[in-house]
Write an enzyme that holds these catalytic residues in place. Structure first.
Site, mmCIF file in Angstrom:
data_model
loop_
_atom_site.group_PDB
_atom_site.id
_atom_site.type_symbol
_atom_site.label_atom_id
_atom_site.label_comp_id
_atom_site.label_asym_id
_atom_site.label_seq_id
_atom_site.Cartn_x
_atom_site.Cartn_y
_atom_site.Cartn_z
ATOM 1 C CE1 TYR A 280 -3.208 2.931 0.743
ATOM 2 C CE2 TYR A 280 -3.947 2.071 2.551
ATOM 3 C CZ TYR A 280 -4.099 2.757 1.550
ATOM 4 O OH TYR A 280 -5.104 3.641 1.810
ATOM 5 C CE LYS B 161 -6.022 2.103 -1.792
ATOM 6 N NZ LYS B 161 -6.309 3.161 -0.997
ATOM 7 C CB VAL C 164 -8.477 0.839 -4.209
ATOM 8 C CG1 VAL C 164 -9.105 0.303 -2.612
ATOM 9 C CG2 VAL C 164 -7.846 -0.817 -4.990
#
Length: 308
Positions: free
Chosen positions: A137, A165, A210
């Site tokens: 992330y 992400k 996302v």
């Protein structure tokens, strides 16, 4: 286990709180079912929008447990295992595995800041100690470390990472990451968290998105993904433009900033739409009220999500 390929729309699920700051399970279930019914491809729990840093260990366990129960294998469950340093992240990862998550999402370490050697070793240790696919992330605004695209591609090629992400806001780095990932044989699933320019990320080669705004309007992001898969870039842009009009729920408020204005806007919109029973925020953040609620309501009405 870095072979899980996540593509499509994977919203970072907002967590509803009761007025006494417990998990509002009925509202949580309505939100999850609503997004799955809209056709999302996965759900990411305990991310930034999912109150991960506000949650005790017991609360994290409850959120993942309820999420796994409600989702019931309909889409993959990605669980955030975000914490300050490696050993604590491992503990969260083992709990998420035990509770039935399908993949894990971790940031670089923070607070005791190190260099890239420590960041790389952090992800290698997580891969060694945990048994689920691992997503990095990239959110430097919160952890104060930008994950360099050469390192991410390297860890992808070696099977340490299953994906990324990207919430860095660095479109140049993300473009390089997409190109180099493709040249390396596409080992990483690349998901953009930059919900206002998802269309550009798809054109760059992103495998999915996302978008926090998909909690409020999931259908548009699903249509955009399907149009991108079909190469219908005019529709992709049109959907992004429409979603961006809804995104003004973020900037019509006044007197609030940061989490209160961002996730607070999501919760207020979901409350107005009847998905959440309240727009309660985690302490010490105050819920939006008064003119701010009315301003968000006007955006929802003007964009056709709510009747006037």
């Amino acid at each position: 286990m870095a072979d899980l390929k996540i593509t499509g729309v994977v919203p970072p699920v907002v967590v509803p709180d009761t007025p006494d700051h417990e998990l509002d399970v009925p509202s949580f279930e309505r939100l999850i079912d609503r997004m799955i019914d809209a056709g999302v491809d996965g759900l990411f729990f305990l991310g930034s929008s999912g109150e991960v840093v506000f949650s005790t260990d017991a609360r994290r366990r409850q959120i993942i447990s309820e999420a796994v129960r409600i989702v019931d294998h309909r889409v993959p469950v990605l669980a955030g295992i975000i914490d300050t340093e490696t050993e604590r992240v491992i503990e969260h990862g083992k709990v998420a595995q035990e509770l039935g998550a399908d993949a894990l999402v971790a940031t670089a370490p923070f607070y005791a800041l190190g260099g890239m050697a420590e960041v790389e070793e952090h992800f290698r240790i997580l891969h060694e100690e945990l048994d689920l696919p691992l997503f990095a992330y990239d959110i430097p605004v919160c952890v104060h470390t930008k994950l360099p695209w050469p390192l991410l591609v390297k860890l992808g090629k070696e099977g340490v990472l299953a994906g990324v992400k990207d919430s860095s806001g660095d479109d140049i780095s993300f473009r390089y990451l997409c190109q180099e990932n493709e040249k390396a044989g596409h080992p990483l699933s690349l998901l953009t968290g930059h919900e206002i320019v998802v269309d550009g990320a798809y054109l760059s080669g992103a495998d999915g998105s996302v978008p926090g705004l998909a909690n409020v309007e999931p259908e548009g992001y699903v249509r955009m993904w399907k149009a991108a898969q079909a190469g219908d870039w005019a529709t992709v842009k049109a959907e992004q433009d429409r979603l961006n009009e809804i995104s003004h729920i973020f900037d019509v408020t006044s007197g609030v900033q940061g989490y209160a204005g961002g996730v607070g806007a999501f919760k207020t919109a979901l409350w107005l739409l009847g998905v959440f029973d309240s727009n309660t925020m985690p302490r010490p953040v105050k819920a939006l009220e008064g003119d701010n609620v009315e301003a968000i309501k006007k955006v929802l009405v003007d964009t056709g999500l709510l009747e006037g």
